[in-house]
Design a protein around this motif. Structure first.
Motif, mmCIF file in Angstrom:
data_model
loop_
_atom_site.group_PDB
_atom_site.id
_atom_site.type_symbol
_atom_site.label_atom_id
_atom_site.label_comp_id
_atom_site.label_asym_id
_atom_site.label_seq_id
_atom_site.Cartn_x
_atom_site.Cartn_y
_atom_site.Cartn_z
ATOM 1 N N ILE A 161 33.823 85.798 23.456
ATOM 2 C CA ILE A 161 33.441 86.325 22.136
ATOM 3 C C ILE A 161 33.895 85.386 21.034
ATOM 4 N N GLN A 164 31.463 82.534 20.816
ATOM 5 C CA GLN A 164 30.229 82.916 20.127
ATOM 6 C C GLN A 164 30.467 83.024 18.625
ATOM 7 N N LEU A 165 31.646 83.520 18.275
ATOM 8 C CA LEU A 165 32.011 83.660 16.862
ATOM 9 C C LEU A 165 32.039 82.294 16.193
ATOM 10 N N LEU A 169 27.652 83.473 15.215
ATOM 11 C CA LEU A 169 26.877 84.650 15.593
ATOM 12 C C LEU A 169 27.520 85.922 15.054
ATOM 13 N N ASN A 171 27.920 90.269 15.207
ATOM 14 C CA ASN A 171 28.258 91.171 16.313
ATOM 15 C C ASN A 171 27.047 91.511 17.176
ATOM 16 N N GLU A 173 24.303 89.768 17.612
ATOM 17 C CA GLU A 173 23.883 88.591 18.386
ATOM 18 C C GLU A 173 24.848 88.310 19.539
ATOM 19 N N ILE A 174 26.133 88.500 19.288
ATOM 20 C CA ILE A 174 27.125 88.294 20.349
ATOM 21 C C ILE A 174 26.907 89.301 21.471
ATOM 22 N N VAL A 185 31.975 94.568 21.507
ATOM 23 C CA VAL A 185 32.277 93.355 20.745
ATOM 24 C C VAL A 185 33.317 93.644 19.668
#
Length: 215
Positions: A161, A164-165, A169, A171, A173-174, A185
Motif C-alpha cells: 500500500i 502504491q501511495l 494513487l 484509496n 485506485e489502491i 486500504v
C-alpha cells in the motif's frame, strides 16, 4: 583455469540483453569463471539452472514482467529440494532496505551493486561459490545500521500500500490495484501512519523515502 584447478560455472539472469553481453565479456576476461548460460527472466533462470547446474546464478532483481529476481532466488535456493541448488548472488542497482531484506530472506548468498569494480565482482562470484556471504560496502553499512537502528516493521501488505501511495494513487485506485476493499486500504494506511509517526499521505511517503522502505 584457476590456481586451484577449478572453474566456477555462472548463469547470468538479467532482462537486458546488452547487460548480459557485457557481463559475459567481462567474466570471460578472468581465469576461473565460466559463463555457462543466460536468462532474461526468472522463469528462464529456473529452467536454465535445472538444465545447466551452475555453481552461481548472478541475479538481477528487476526482471520486467513475470517472476522477479527475489521470487526466482527463493525457488532456486528452496530448502528441501532433492539436490542442492546453486548459490545466488544478487547484482542490482538498488540498495533499499526492502530489497536487501527480501533477497537475504529468499536465500541469496550475496548482494552486490552494479557500481562495483570488476575485481570486486570476480571475487564475489568466487566467494559465493564457496558459500561465503558477499555484500557491497554500502549494503553492509545499511545492514549494520539497520541492526543498530531498526526501522518500523511494516507487513508485506503495508509495504504494498505504501508503494502504491508513493505512485500517487488514491484509496480507491489502491484498492483496485491490490484487489482489496477501500476500508481495508484505510485500515492499513492508519497502521502505516502510526508506525511511521506521520499524519498525512505525503508525510508517509517522505518518511518511507527517508527510511528507504520503498522497493
Amino acid at each position: 583455469m584457476s590456481a586451484a584447478g577449478t572453474v566456477v560455472r555462472v548463469l547470468l539472469c538479467d532482462d537486458h540483453a546488452v547487460v548480459r553481453a557485457g557481463l559475459r565479456a567481462l567474466l570471460s576476461s578472468t581465469d576461473g569463471i565460466e559463463v555457462v548460460g543466460e536468462a532474461g527472466s526468472g522463469e528462464e533462470a529456473l529452467a536454465a539452472a535445472a538444465r545447466l547446474r551452475p555453481d552461481v546464478v548472478l541475479m538481477d532483481l528487476q526482471l520486467g514482467g513475470g517472476m522477479d529476481g527475489v521470487t526466482a532466488t527463493g525457488r532456486l535456493t528452496a530448502a528441501g529440494a532433492a539436490e542442492p541448488g546453486p548459490r545466488v548472488l544478487v547484482l542490482t542497482m538498488f540498495d533499499t532496505d526492502a530489497d536487501i531484506a527480501r533477497s537475504v530472506a529468499a536465500g541469496a548468498t550475496g548482494y552486490l551493486l552494479k557500481a562495483e569494480p570488476p575485481e570486486k565482482l570476480f571475487a564475489a562470484i568466487r566467494d559465493a561459490a564457496a558459500g561465503r556471504t558477499v555484500l557491497s560496502g554500502p549494503v553492509a553499512d545499511r545492514v549494520v545500521s539497520r541492526i543498530h537502528r531498526p526501522g518500523p516493521a511494516l507487513t508485506d501488505r503495508e509495504r504494498d500500500i505504501l508503494g502504491q501511495l508513493a505512485h500517487g494513487l488514491g484509496n480507491r485506485e489502491i484498492a483496485r490495484a491490490l484487489f482489496v476493499s477501500e476500508a481495508t486500504v484505510k485500515t492499513h494506511l492508519g497502521r502505516v501512519y502510526a508506525k511511521l509517526g506521520v499524519r498525512t499521505r505525503a508525510g508517509a511517503v517522505a518518511a518511507a523515502t527517508r527510511l528507504r522502505l520503498l522497493p
